[in-house]
Structures are given as C-alpha cells and as structure tokens.
Design an enzyme around this catalytic site. Sequence first.
Site, PDB file in Angstrom:
ATOM      1  N   HIS A 198       0.853  -1.192   0.000  1.00  0.00           N
ATOM      2  CA  HIS A 198       0.000   0.000   0.000  1.00  0.00           C
ATOM      3  C   HIS A 198       0.889   1.242   0.000  1.00  0.00           C
ATOM      4  O   HIS A 198       1.687   1.429   0.909  1.00  0.00           O
ATOM      5  CB  HIS A 198      -0.905   0.009   1.238  1.00  0.00           C
ATOM      6  CG  HIS A 198      -2.072  -0.928   1.119  1.00  0.00           C
ATOM      7  ND1 HIS A 198      -3.295  -0.682   1.676  1.00  0.00           N
ATOM      8  CD2 HIS A 198      -2.193  -2.110   0.480  1.00  0.00           C
ATOM      9  CE1 HIS A 198      -4.127  -1.664   1.386  1.00  0.00           C
ATOM     10  NE2 HIS A 198      -3.474  -2.557   0.671  1.00  0.00           N
ATOM     11  N   TYR A 256      -8.740   5.211   8.218  1.00  0.00           N
ATOM     12  CA  TYR A 256      -8.956   5.452   9.647  1.00  0.00           C
ATOM     13  C   TYR A 256      -9.907   6.635   9.744  1.00  0.00           C
ATOM     14  O   TYR A 256      -9.615   7.706   9.196  1.00  0.00           O
ATOM     15  CB  TYR A 256      -7.648   5.817  10.343  1.00  0.00           C
ATOM     16  CG  TYR A 256      -6.603   4.706  10.397  1.00  0.00           C
ATOM     17  CD1 TYR A 256      -5.794   4.412   9.294  1.00  0.00           C
ATOM     18  CD2 TYR A 256      -6.402   3.974  11.559  1.00  0.00           C
ATOM     19  CE1 TYR A 256      -4.836   3.417   9.352  1.00  0.00           C
ATOM     20  CE2 TYR A 256      -5.432   2.974  11.632  1.00  0.00           C
ATOM     21  CZ  TYR A 256      -4.659   2.697  10.536  1.00  0.00           C
ATOM     22  OH  TYR A 256      -3.702   1.709  10.599  1.00  0.00           O
ATOM     23  N   PRO A 292      -3.962  -0.498  18.936  1.00  0.00           N
ATOM     24  CA  PRO A 292      -3.749  -0.941  17.550  1.00  0.00           C
ATOM     25  C   PRO A 292      -3.778   0.168  16.482  1.00  0.00           C
ATOM     26  O   PRO A 292      -3.385  -0.077  15.348  1.00  0.00           O
ATOM     27  CB  PRO A 292      -4.874  -1.951  17.316  1.00  0.00           C
ATOM     28  CG  PRO A 292      -5.894  -1.661  18.357  1.00  0.00           C
ATOM     29  CD  PRO A 292      -5.184  -1.068  19.523  1.00  0.00           C
ATOM     30  N   LYS A 342       1.258  -1.033  15.160  1.00  0.00           N
ATOM     31  CA  LYS A 342       2.660  -1.174  15.568  1.00  0.00           C
ATOM     32  C   LYS A 342       2.989  -2.442  16.365  1.00  0.00           C
ATOM     33  O   LYS A 342       4.157  -2.799  16.499  1.00  0.00           O
ATOM     34  CB  LYS A 342       3.077   0.052  16.411  1.00  0.00           C
ATOM     35  CG  LYS A 342       3.081   1.346  15.636  1.00  0.00           C
ATOM     36  CD  LYS A 342       4.191   1.342  14.613  1.00  0.00           C
ATOM     37  CE  LYS A 342       4.060   2.424  13.585  1.00  0.00           C
ATOM     38  NZ  LYS A 342       4.290   1.977  12.217  1.00  0.00           N
ATOM     39  N   TYR A 364       4.296   5.790  10.233  1.00  0.00           N
ATOM     40  CA  TYR A 364       3.434   4.692   9.783  1.00  0.00           C
ATOM     41  C   TYR A 364       4.248   3.593   9.101  1.00  0.00           C
ATOM     42  O   TYR A 364       4.002   2.409   9.326  1.00  0.00           O
ATOM     43  CB  TYR A 364       2.335   5.228   8.857  1.00  0.00           C
ATOM     44  CG  TYR A 364       1.175   4.263   8.721  1.00  0.00           C
ATOM     45  CD1 TYR A 364       0.241   4.121   9.744  1.00  0.00           C
ATOM     46  CD2 TYR A 364       1.026   3.481   7.582  1.00  0.00           C
ATOM     47  CE1 TYR A 364      -0.812   3.222   9.641  1.00  0.00           C
ATOM     48  CE2 TYR A 364      -0.030   2.577   7.467  1.00  0.00           C
ATOM     49  CZ  TYR A 364      -0.943   2.457   8.502  1.00  0.00           C
ATOM     50  OH  TYR A 364      -1.978   1.559   8.395  1.00  0.00           O
TER      51      TYR A 364
HETATM   52  P1  RFL Z   1       1.616 -13.023  21.246  1.00  0.00           P
HETATM   53  O1  RFL Z   1       1.180 -13.057  19.848  1.00  0.00           O
HETATM   54  O2  RFL Z   1       0.641 -12.640  22.297  1.00  0.00           O
HETATM   55  O3  RFL Z   1       2.206 -14.476  21.584  1.00  0.00           O
HETATM   56  C1  RFL Z   1       2.520 -14.863  22.901  1.00  0.00           C
HETATM   57  C2  RFL Z   1       2.425 -16.380  22.980  1.00  0.00           C
HETATM   58  O4  RFL Z   1       2.834 -16.828  24.267  1.00  0.00           O
HETATM   59  C3  RFL Z   1       1.966 -17.846  24.706  1.00  0.00           C
HETATM   60  N1  RFL Z   1       2.034 -17.925  26.184  1.00  0.00           N
HETATM   61  C4  RFL Z   1       2.644 -18.914  26.853  1.00  0.00           C
HETATM   62  N2  RFL Z   1       3.285 -20.024  26.447  1.00  0.00           N
HETATM   63  C5  RFL Z   1       3.788 -20.862  27.399  1.00  0.00           C
HETATM   64  N3  RFL Z   1       3.669 -20.626  28.740  1.00  0.00           N
HETATM   65  C6  RFL Z   1       3.023 -19.525  29.197  1.00  0.00           C
HETATM   66  N4  RFL Z   1       2.920 -19.308  30.500  1.00  0.00           N
HETATM   67  C7  RFL Z   1       2.483 -18.617  28.229  1.00  0.00           C
HETATM   68  N5  RFL Z   1       1.808 -17.435  28.335  1.00  0.00           N
HETATM   69  C8  RFL Z   1       1.550 -17.047  27.087  1.00  0.00           C
HETATM   70  C9  RFL Z   1       0.607 -17.401  24.186  1.00  0.00           C
HETATM   71  O5  RFL Z   1      -0.314 -18.492  24.095  1.00  0.00           O
HETATM   72  C10 RFL Z   1       0.978 -16.845  22.819  1.00  0.00           C
HETATM   73  O6  RFL Z   1       0.912 -17.816  21.786  1.00  0.00           O
HETATM   74  O7  RFL Z   1       2.877 -12.073  21.448  1.00  0.00           O
HETATM   75  P2  RFL Z   1       4.080 -11.713  20.406  1.00  0.00           P
HETATM   76  O8  RFL Z   1       4.657 -12.957  19.780  1.00  0.00           O
HETATM   77  O9  RFL Z   1       4.981 -10.798  21.134  1.00  0.00           O
HETATM   78  O10 RFL Z   1       3.358 -10.940  19.210  1.00  0.00           O
HETATM   79  C11 RFL Z   1       2.737  -9.693  19.426  1.00  0.00           C
HETATM   80  C12 RFL Z   1       1.599  -9.498  18.434  1.00  0.00           C
HETATM   81  O11 RFL Z   1       0.768 -10.654  18.462  1.00  0.00           O
HETATM   82  C13 RFL Z   1       0.760  -8.249  18.745  1.00  0.00           C
HETATM   83  O12 RFL Z   1       1.602  -7.180  19.086  1.00  0.00           O
HETATM   84  C14 RFL Z   1      -0.120  -7.805  17.557  1.00  0.00           C
HETATM   85  O13 RFL Z   1      -1.083  -8.773  17.252  1.00  0.00           O
HETATM   86  C15 RFL Z   1      -0.818  -6.484  17.876  1.00  0.00           C
HETATM   87  N6  RFL Z   1      -1.738  -6.035  16.817  1.00  0.00           N
HETATM   88  C16 RFL Z   1      -1.279  -5.442  15.664  1.00  0.00           C
HETATM   89  N7  RFL Z   1       0.048  -5.292  15.459  1.00  0.00           N
HETATM   90  C17 RFL Z   1       0.506  -4.762  14.288  1.00  0.00           C
HETATM   91  O14 RFL Z   1       1.726  -4.623  14.139  1.00  0.00           O
HETATM   92  N8  RFL Z   1      -0.326  -4.383  13.260  1.00  0.00           N
HETATM   93  C18 RFL Z   1      -1.658  -4.512  13.381  1.00  0.00           C
HETATM   94  O15 RFL Z   1      -2.356  -4.229  12.409  1.00  0.00           O
HETATM   95  C19 RFL Z   1      -2.191  -5.018  14.630  1.00  0.00           C
HETATM   96  N9  RFL Z   1      -3.499  -5.159  14.788  1.00  0.00           N
HETATM   97  C20 RFL Z   1      -3.118  -6.213  16.970  1.00  0.00           C
HETATM   98  C21 RFL Z   1      -3.973  -5.746  15.921  1.00  0.00           C
HETATM   99  C22 RFL Z   1      -3.648  -6.831  18.090  1.00  0.00           C
HETATM  100  C23 RFL Z   1      -5.006  -6.989  18.207  1.00  0.00           C
HETATM  101  N10 RFL Z   1      -5.460  -7.660  19.376  1.00  0.00           N
HETATM  102  C24 RFL Z   1      -6.435  -8.661  19.372  1.00  0.00           C
HETATM  103  C25 RFL Z   1      -4.756  -7.513  20.638  1.00  0.00           C
HETATM  104  C26 RFL Z   1      -5.332  -5.880  16.023  1.00  0.00           C
HETATM  105  C27 RFL Z   1      -5.866  -6.479  17.164  1.00  0.00           C
HETATM  106  C28 RFL Z   1      -7.366  -6.574  17.235  1.00  0.00           C
HETATM  107  C1  PHB Z   2      -5.870  -4.932  10.715  1.00  0.00           C
HETATM  108  O1  PHB Z   2      -5.997  -5.089   9.489  1.00  0.00           O
HETATM  109  O2  PHB Z   2      -6.173  -5.818  11.530  1.00  0.00           O
HETATM  110  C2  PHB Z   2      -5.360  -3.644  11.239  1.00  0.00           C
HETATM  111  C3  PHB Z   2      -4.866  -2.702  10.343  1.00  0.00           C
HETATM  112  C4  PHB Z   2      -4.396  -1.481  10.824  1.00  0.00           C
HETATM  113  C5  PHB Z   2      -4.412  -1.230  12.187  1.00  0.00           C
HETATM  114  C6  PHB Z   2      -4.878  -2.178  13.076  1.00  0.00           C
HETATM  115  C7  PHB Z   2      -5.364  -3.402  12.603  1.00  0.00           C
HETATM  116  O3  PHB Z   2      -3.958  -0.034  12.634  1.00  0.00           O
END
Ligand code: RFL
Ligand code: PHB
Length: 402
Positions: free
Chosen positions: A76, A204, A296, A300, A387
């Site tokens: 994008h 957004y 979110p 990041k 961004y």
């Molecule tokens: P995770 O993905 O939470 O993985 C951690 C893992 O550790 C396990 N765990 C354990 N395992 C063994 N023993 C224990 N005691 C444990 N406790 C926990 C868990 O089961 C899990 O599998 O962390 P990690 O790897 O640091 O990754 C981080 C990312 O997942 C997170 O920052 C992103 O998903 C955040 N996020 C977004 N980030 C972006 O860069 N771009 C985005 O567009 C974006 N959109 C989002 C998001 C997060 C969202 N939610 C649901 C929080 C959108 C949403 C809705």
């Molecule tokens: C997504 O596609 O899940 C998404 C994209 C941009 C954001 C957060 C989540 O800032």
Amino acid sequence: MKIAARTQVGIIGAGPSGLLLARLLTQRGIDVVVLERRSRDYVEGRIRAGVLEQGSAAVLDSAGAAERMRTDGVEHDGVQIAFDGRIERIDLQRYARMPVIVYGQTEVTKDLYQLNRLDDISIHYEVQASGVTGLDEGAARIHYQEAGRKLELVCDFVAGCDGYHGVSRQSIPADVLRTYEKTYPFGWLGVLSNTRPASPELIYTNHERGFALCSQRSATVSRNYIQVATDDSVETWSDTAFWDELRRRVPAEVADTLQTGPSIEKSIAPLRSFIAEPLRYGRLFLVGDSGHIVPPTGAKGLNLAVSDTAMLASALKAYYADGDAQGIDRYSTVALKRVWQAQRFSWWFTMATHRLADSVFDQRMQIVDLDYFTGTEAGRTSIAENYVGLPIEDPVTGHSLP
Ligand code: RFL
Ligand code: PHB
C-alpha cells in the site's frame, strides 16, 4: 523435579516473536526450545495484525520467511484518514519513500511455523510455563508442565515471548521492574468477512459516533473495526448492527459502496498502552507483547515484536559467535527507544481519532490536530515516517538492521 532438557536459548511463547526468534537463532547455529501454552491450531487461528512495516518485511526476508508475503501480501503506497466530512490521503511513497505491506499475522505465523518445522526446531505446544528462576545465577530454569508432569528446561538465556499475560515479566524482581500504563475507556470490535474491502487503501475515520477502521486481508476479505464501549460484548453486536454502525461512521462515498456479509470472526479488544522497563534482567529478555502493548491504531504491535526479535537475535549471535556481550547489554536500551517512539505515535493516532468524552473543545482540538498533520508537508512527513516504521537499530553495531 525432573530435568527435561538443556538448551542454549529457551523461548516461552510461539506467537510471532517466539517463532521468528527460533528461526533467526537456528539460522545462526544456536540451539533453541520453544514452549507454547496453546495448541498450534489456536495460535494460527488468532486474527490479529494486518500491516507490516518495510523493516519487518526485511527481517522476514532475512529469515527466509517472506516468500508468501512477497506474492500474497499487498503493498500500500498510501493510507487514508477521514475526519470532519472529508478524506485526506497520506502518500507513503512521497513522504517516506516506502510502502507498507498488508499481510495477516496469521499468515506470518503459519510461514514461520513451516520453516521451524523444516529446521527441526523443538516446539512444544500445550505446555504451560509457570515461572523462570536462576536469572542471576549460572543457568536459568524455565519451570513448566507437560501432560501433567512438572518439568524444567535449563538454558543459558530465556526469551520471554509470552505476550502480555505471560509469566516472564513477573519473574523480574518487583524492585527492578518499572511499568508505565495507560488504559483507554473504549475497545475495538473487529469483524472479518468474505467481502470486498471498503476501499483499496486503509481508512482510519474520526467520527462523532466513534472511531472506525476499514482494513483488509486480500481483495476478497475485509477486516473492519469500530470503537465500542469497554463493557460491550460480542453478543450484543449482531452482524447487521455492526455493518449499520460502520456505515454511519465512514465517509458517505465509502458507505454507499460498502459490501456487507456474514462475519467469519468477531472479537473485541481493549486498548492499552503499556511499557515494562528494563527489557532484560540477567539471563531473561522480554520480547514483543510481554514487554509492551500499544493500542492498535497505527498497527505497531506486531512490528515491534519483529524489531525486538531482530535486535535480540543479533545480540545473541554476537555473544555466541565472538563472546561479544555488548549487544545483550544494550538490548533493553536500544529496543526501548524504538518502543517508546512507536508508543508515542500509537497514542497520538488513538487520541486524535477516537471519541474520547463529550467535550466539544476536545473534539475541535482533534479536528485541528488532524487538519494540521494531514494538511502540511511537515505533518504528512511525520505521519508517513511513523506509519512505515522507524529504523531498527542493531544493538551490536549501532547500524540499521537487518
Ligand atoms: P503473542 O502473539 O501474544 O504471543 C505470545 C504467545 O505466548 C503464549 N504464552 C505462553 N506459552 C507458554 N507458557 C506460558 N505461560 C504462556 N503465556 C503465554 C501465548 O499463548 C501466545 O501464543 O505475542 P508476540 O509474539 O509478542 O506478538 C505480538 C503481536 O501478536 C501483537 O503485538 C499484535 O497482534 C498487535 N496487533 C497489531 N500489530 C501490528 O503490528 N499491526 C496490526 O495491524 C495489529 N493489529 C493487533 C492488531 C492486536 C489486536 N489484538 C487482538 C490484541 C489488532 C488487534 C485486534
Ligand atoms: C488490521 O488489518 O487488523 C489492522 C490494520 C491497521 C491497524 C490495526 C489493525 O492499525
């Protein structure tokens, strides 16, 4: 107590941080064992991030994990911000000379898992770590349970890749750990659907009824979000209610052509800013969400997980290859600098686009803020640079990674 195994780096968590670290360290001949609380299906089924910075893509390239991202991911060149009845486009190529890549975290996780399998990396699923000890002794121990048995993994270092609710952070003594937190009085209701994205680029939207984001996973799969109250539950939002509310908030030209359909996944995520310091204590390193959470807005979270991981992998490589401890000593400081920067941008973008309170003054401030940032060269450059992602510093050399 039985000693199950010994390894060089014990990794807790098989989310993006844990799987990527396992791959980067294995590539460099370092032994790892990964312990994951959930099943593989559960981890791969979680719908989360969707936007990768160019720096994250380059790290995945260096891990040999970018093949599918390069073919199926979509570049994008711009991002759109709607407010006050208009849409402003930030030209990422013009202001930051690079695009972002829309490619789901679910896919990144699958790609990394496949590579780890080829590498024969030992990943134990459905294994819960209960604590870490020996952090300031000759070896660290991860205590965990597997099939009802209490076991220990003895390692040189522990990578706490276990997310916000993990155990690693709690293993840092309370008089050492400092935390900084801001909770926001709202959440995001996200809906994944087999529908055509609302627009070719992400939008957004700041609307008086609340924030909305139109995102996507592919040309036929949409991911849309709306700001909801923290005490709302998914059950109170039927698919129809969600689409109706989204349509009210997005710009009229988007609403008119919005394709709706049944949700494939629907969830509510709270918004939080959180940072733990330091990210290293003795033999333990906090990586990704275990050390910090960003709201979110700005996408990041996953990108910070990738940059922390790349920094730590470089630091551990220098340590094992040359006995050079400079990188592991600098990891916390160098990673935190980038984390605070991303935190600032995510906080700013959240505060500028969400319905905060009923203060009309605050609403006018949001509009003038967005007007300035989207309407001036300086403002657009600032949004675009943040961004697409700030550079990732190598804690060993001080140069950019990868
Ligand atoms: P995770 O993905 O939470 O993985 C951690 C893992 O550790 C396990 N765990 C354990 N395992 C063994 N023993 C224990 N005691 C444990 N406790 C926990 C868990 O089961 C899990 O599998 O962390 P990690 O790897 O640091 O990754 C981080 C990312 O997942 C997170 O920052 C992103 O998903 C955040 N996020 C977004 N980030 C972006 O860069 N771009 C985005 O567009 C974006 N959109 C989002 C998001 C997060 C969202 N939610 C649901 C929080 C959108 C949403 C809705
Ligand atoms: C997504 O596609 O899940 C998404 C994209 C941009 C954001 C957060 C989540 O800032």
